[in-house]
Write a protein that holds these residues in place. Structure first.
Motif, PDB file in Angstrom:
ATOM      1  N   GLU A   1       0.402  36.649  26.155  1.00  0.00           N
ATOM      2  CA  GLU A   1       1.602  37.431  25.845  1.00  0.00           C
ATOM      3  C   GLU A   1       2.828  36.812  26.513  1.00  0.00           C
ATOM      4  O   GLU A   1       3.894  36.721  25.904  1.00  0.00           O
ATOM      5  CB  GLU A   1       1.409  38.867  26.323  1.00  0.00           C
ATOM      6  CG  GLU A   1       2.594  39.759  26.046  1.00  0.00           C
ATOM      7  CD  GLU A   1       2.414  41.157  26.613  1.00  0.00           C
ATOM      8  OE1 GLU A   1       3.436  41.813  26.860  1.00  0.00           O
ATOM      9  OE2 GLU A   1       1.253  41.575  26.825  1.00  0.00           O
ATOM     10  N   ILE A   2       2.665  36.362  27.731  1.00  0.00           N
ATOM     11  CA  ILE A   2       3.781  35.743  28.450  1.00  0.00           C
ATOM     12  C   ILE A   2       4.200  34.447  27.758  1.00  0.00           C
ATOM     13  O   ILE A   2       5.387  34.197  27.539  1.00  0.00           O
ATOM     14  CB  ILE A   2       3.405  35.487  29.923  1.00  0.00           C
ATOM     15  CG1 ILE A   2       3.219  36.829  30.641  1.00  0.00           C
ATOM     16  CG2 ILE A   2       4.460  34.637  30.628  1.00  0.00           C
ATOM     17  CD1 ILE A   2       2.670  36.720  32.042  1.00  0.00           C
ATOM     18  N   VAL A   3       3.212  33.644  27.388  1.00  0.00           N
ATOM     19  CA  VAL A   3       3.520  32.385  26.694  1.00  0.00           C
ATOM     20  C   VAL A   3       4.174  32.673  25.340  1.00  0.00           C
ATOM     21  O   VAL A   3       5.129  31.996  24.943  1.00  0.00           O
ATOM     22  CB  VAL A   3       2.244  31.534  26.530  1.00  0.00           C
ATOM     23  CG1 VAL A   3       2.481  30.354  25.617  1.00  0.00           C
ATOM     24  CG2 VAL A   3       1.745  31.069  27.883  1.00  0.00           C
ATOM     25  N   GLN A   4       3.694  33.684  24.630  1.00  0.00           N
ATOM     26  CA  GLN A   4       4.279  34.043  23.329  1.00  0.00           C
ATOM     27  C   GLN A   4       5.731  34.460  23.480  1.00  0.00           C
ATOM     28  O   GLN A   4       6.579  34.071  22.683  1.00  0.00           O
ATOM     29  CB  GLN A   4       3.470  35.168  22.666  1.00  0.00           C
ATOM     30  CG  GLN A   4       4.083  35.732  21.399  1.00  0.00           C
ATOM     31  CD  GLN A   4       4.237  34.713  20.291  1.00  0.00           C
ATOM     32  OE1 GLN A   4       3.525  33.733  20.215  1.00  0.00           O
ATOM     33  NE2 GLN A   4       5.210  34.946  19.426  1.00  0.00           N
ATOM     34  N   VAL A   5       6.021  35.236  24.512  1.00  0.00           N
ATOM     35  CA  VAL A   5       7.402  35.671  24.731  1.00  0.00           C
ATOM     36  C   VAL A   5       8.283  34.475  25.086  1.00  0.00           C
ATOM     37  O   VAL A   5       9.382  34.323  24.547  1.00  0.00           O
ATOM     38  CB  VAL A   5       7.469  36.755  25.833  1.00  0.00           C
ATOM     39  CG1 VAL A   5       8.902  37.013  26.257  1.00  0.00           C
ATOM     40  CG2 VAL A   5       6.830  38.036  25.332  1.00  0.00           C
ATOM     41  N   ILE A   6       7.789  33.610  25.961  1.00  0.00           N
ATOM     42  CA  ILE A   6       8.620  32.485  26.409  1.00  0.00           C
ATOM     43  C   ILE A   6       8.803  31.452  25.296  1.00  0.00           C
ATOM     44  O   ILE A   6       9.925  31.015  25.030  1.00  0.00           O
ATOM     45  CB  ILE A   6       8.013  31.823  27.665  1.00  0.00           C
ATOM     46  CG1 ILE A   6       8.090  32.781  28.851  1.00  0.00           C
ATOM     47  CG2 ILE A   6       8.730  30.521  27.996  1.00  0.00           C
ATOM     48  CD1 ILE A   6       7.408  32.276  30.096  1.00  0.00           C
ATOM     49  N   ILE A   7       7.732  31.078  24.631  1.00  0.00           N
ATOM     50  CA  ILE A   7       7.810  30.006  23.644  1.00  0.00           C
ATOM     51  C   ILE A   7       8.014  30.535  22.224  1.00  0.00           C
ATOM     52  O   ILE A   7       8.939  30.143  21.520  1.00  0.00           O
ATOM     53  CB  ILE A   7       6.536  29.122  23.693  1.00  0.00           C
ATOM     54  CG1 ILE A   7       6.311  28.553  25.088  1.00  0.00           C
ATOM     55  CG2 ILE A   7       6.605  28.015  22.655  1.00  0.00           C
ATOM     56  CD1 ILE A   7       7.413  27.663  25.589  1.00  0.00           C
ATOM     57  N   GLY A   8       7.152  31.442  21.810  1.00  0.00           N
ATOM     58  CA  GLY A   8       7.161  31.898  20.417  1.00  0.00           C
ATOM     59  C   GLY A   8       8.407  32.663  20.022  1.00  0.00           C
ATOM     60  O   GLY A   8       9.008  32.397  18.976  1.00  0.00           O
ATOM     61  N   GLU A   9       8.800  33.626  20.835  1.00  0.00           N
ATOM     62  CA  GLU A   9       9.951  34.452  20.489  1.00  0.00           C
ATOM     63  C   GLU A   9      11.254  33.649  20.504  1.00  0.00           C
ATOM     64  O   GLU A   9      12.119  33.844  19.658  1.00  0.00           O
ATOM     65  CB  GLU A   9      10.048  35.654  21.437  1.00  0.00           C
ATOM     66  CG  GLU A   9       8.874  36.597  21.366  1.00  0.00           C
ATOM     67  CD  GLU A   9       8.692  37.234  19.998  1.00  0.00           C
ATOM     68  OE1 GLU A   9       9.700  37.517  19.327  1.00  0.00           O
ATOM     69  OE2 GLU A   9       7.533  37.457  19.606  1.00  0.00           O
ATOM     70  N   THR A  10      11.394  32.748  21.456  1.00  0.00           N
ATOM     71  CA  THR A  10      12.612  31.932  21.486  1.00  0.00           C
ATOM     72  C   THR A  10      12.645  30.968  20.314  1.00  0.00           C
ATOM     73  O   THR A  10      13.723  30.669  19.790  1.00  0.00           O
ATOM     74  CB  THR A  10      12.737  31.163  22.805  1.00  0.00           C
ATOM     75  OG1 THR A  10      11.568  30.361  22.992  1.00  0.00           O
ATOM     76  CG2 THR A  10      12.915  32.097  23.974  1.00  0.00           C
ATOM     77  N   ASP A  11      11.474  30.490  19.883  1.00  0.00           N
ATOM     78  CA  ASP A  11      11.423  29.619  18.714  1.00  0.00           C
ATOM     79  C   ASP A  11      11.852  30.375  17.463  1.00  0.00           C
ATOM     80  O   ASP A  11      12.645  29.864  16.655  1.00  0.00           O
ATOM     81  CB  ASP A  11      10.020  29.045  18.541  1.00  0.00           C
ATOM     82  CG  ASP A  11       9.948  28.032  17.409  1.00  0.00           C
ATOM     83  OD1 ASP A  11      10.816  27.120  17.380  1.00  0.00           O
ATOM     84  OD2 ASP A  11       9.051  28.157  16.553  1.00  0.00           O
ATOM     85  N   LEU A  12      11.357  31.588  17.299  1.00  0.00           N
ATOM     86  CA  LEU A  12      11.758  32.403  16.141  1.00  0.00           C
ATOM     87  C   LEU A  12      13.251  32.720  16.184  1.00  0.00           C
ATOM     88  O   LEU A  12      13.941  32.657  15.156  1.00  0.00           O
ATOM     89  CB  LEU A  12      10.950  33.697  16.097  1.00  0.00           C
ATOM     90  CG  LEU A  12       9.490  33.579  15.685  1.00  0.00           C
ATOM     91  CD1 LEU A  12       8.787  34.921  15.833  1.00  0.00           C
ATOM     92  CD2 LEU A  12       9.386  33.089  14.258  1.00  0.00           C
ATOM     93  N   ALA A  13      13.749  33.052  17.351  1.00  0.00           N
ATOM     94  CA  ALA A  13      15.176  33.357  17.484  1.00  0.00           C
ATOM     95  C   ALA A  13      16.028  32.133  17.196  1.00  0.00           C
ATOM     96  O   ALA A  13      17.068  32.233  16.531  1.00  0.00           O
ATOM     97  CB  ALA A  13      15.465  33.893  18.881  1.00  0.00           C
ATOM     98  N   SER A  14      15.591  30.953  17.653  1.00  0.00           N
ATOM     99  CA  SER A  14      16.378  29.743  17.396  1.00  0.00           C
ATOM    100  C   SER A  14      16.342  29.377  15.917  1.00  0.00           C
ATOM    101  O   SER A  14      17.328  28.876  15.379  1.00  0.00           O
ATOM    102  CB  SER A  14      15.887  28.582  18.252  1.00  0.00           C
ATOM    103  OG  SER A  14      14.585  28.198  17.884  1.00  0.00           O
ATOM    104  N   ARG A  15      15.224  29.622  15.248  1.00  0.00           N
ATOM    105  CA  ARG A  15      15.183  29.402  13.793  1.00  0.00           C
ATOM    106  C   ARG A  15      16.149  30.334  13.071  1.00  0.00           C
ATOM    107  O   ARG A  15      16.804  29.940  12.110  1.00  0.00           O
ATOM    108  CB  ARG A  15      13.767  29.619  13.258  1.00  0.00           C
ATOM    109  CG  ARG A  15      12.825  28.511  13.590  1.00  0.00           C
ATOM    110  CD  ARG A  15      11.503  28.732  12.905  1.00  0.00           C
ATOM    111  NE  ARG A  15      10.437  28.057  13.629  1.00  0.00           N
ATOM    112  CZ  ARG A  15       9.169  28.191  13.353  1.00  0.00           C
ATOM    113  NH1 ARG A  15       8.781  28.990  12.379  1.00  0.00           N
ATOM    114  NH2 ARG A  15       8.256  27.554  14.049  1.00  0.00           N
TER     115      ARG A  15
END
Length: 185
Positions: free
Chosen positions: A146-160
């Motif tokens: 969950e921590i990795v998803q928030v740090i990497i995944g969510e920021t990737d979606l937001a940057s897209r």
């Protein structure tokens, strides 16, 4: 008394959310806007050059004249070129303008990518620092995934999402410039 659960209307608006998220990146936004505007103007100028070129191809000996400002401007530029070389001169001018436009597209694309990537890295750093500063007990109970998803995944979606918004704004600017040039021609 029981506290009411927060609902979607209690969330921050975009006007409140945008300034802290974009902190330190406004200069990049201005540079990106200028590059996109320059590219759109160069594309419009290239299309506006087609009319004098077509007129020269249809009647190479005729004097170039037109009613609109842009047409008169390019007719004046075409009159500087000798009459026997006018077609070649206008073709070269058209190639130069479209080459500059293509370089502008490459530069604005690179600036957009740089802007989105640096924005994402700042978001990643801010989220990571918030986890590092949080009490150990609150971080330890959360799954690592969950921590990795928030740090990497969510920021990737937001940057897209930001990249899509930048591309939408670029297309809007391009359409606006082309419509303006169409109205002026």
């Amino acid at each position: 008394m029981k506290e009411k659960p927060k609902i979607a209307t209690d969330q921050l608006s975009y006007a409140q959310l945008l300034p802290p998220m974009m902190k330190g990146h406004w200069r990049s936004v201005v540079i990106l806007f200028a590059a996109v505007l320059f590219t759109a103007i160069m594309e419009g100028v290239g299309f506006a050059l087609v009319l004098p070129l077509m007129q020269t191809m249809l009647s190479p000996t005729a004097e170039l004249a037109g009613g609109s400002f842009i047409h008169r401007l390019f007719s004046e530029i075409a009159s500087w070129i000798p009459a026997d070389q006018r077609l070649a001169g206008l073709l070269i001018l058209l190639v130069v303008v479209f080459s500059i436009k293509s370089l502008g597209l490459i530069v604005s694309s690179a600036i957009a990518r740089f802007f989105v990537d640096t924005l994402r890295m700042d978001w990643v750093a801010a989220i990571f620092l918030s986890y590092m500063r949080a009490p150990y007990s609150s971080v330890a109970v959360r799954p690592h995934g969950e921590i990795v998803q928030v740090i990497i995944g969510e920021t990737d979606l937001a940057s897209r999402g930001v990249l899509l918004l930048v591309e939408l704004a670029a297309r809007y600017i391009q359409v606006s410039v082309l419509v303006l040039l169409l109205l002026l021609t």
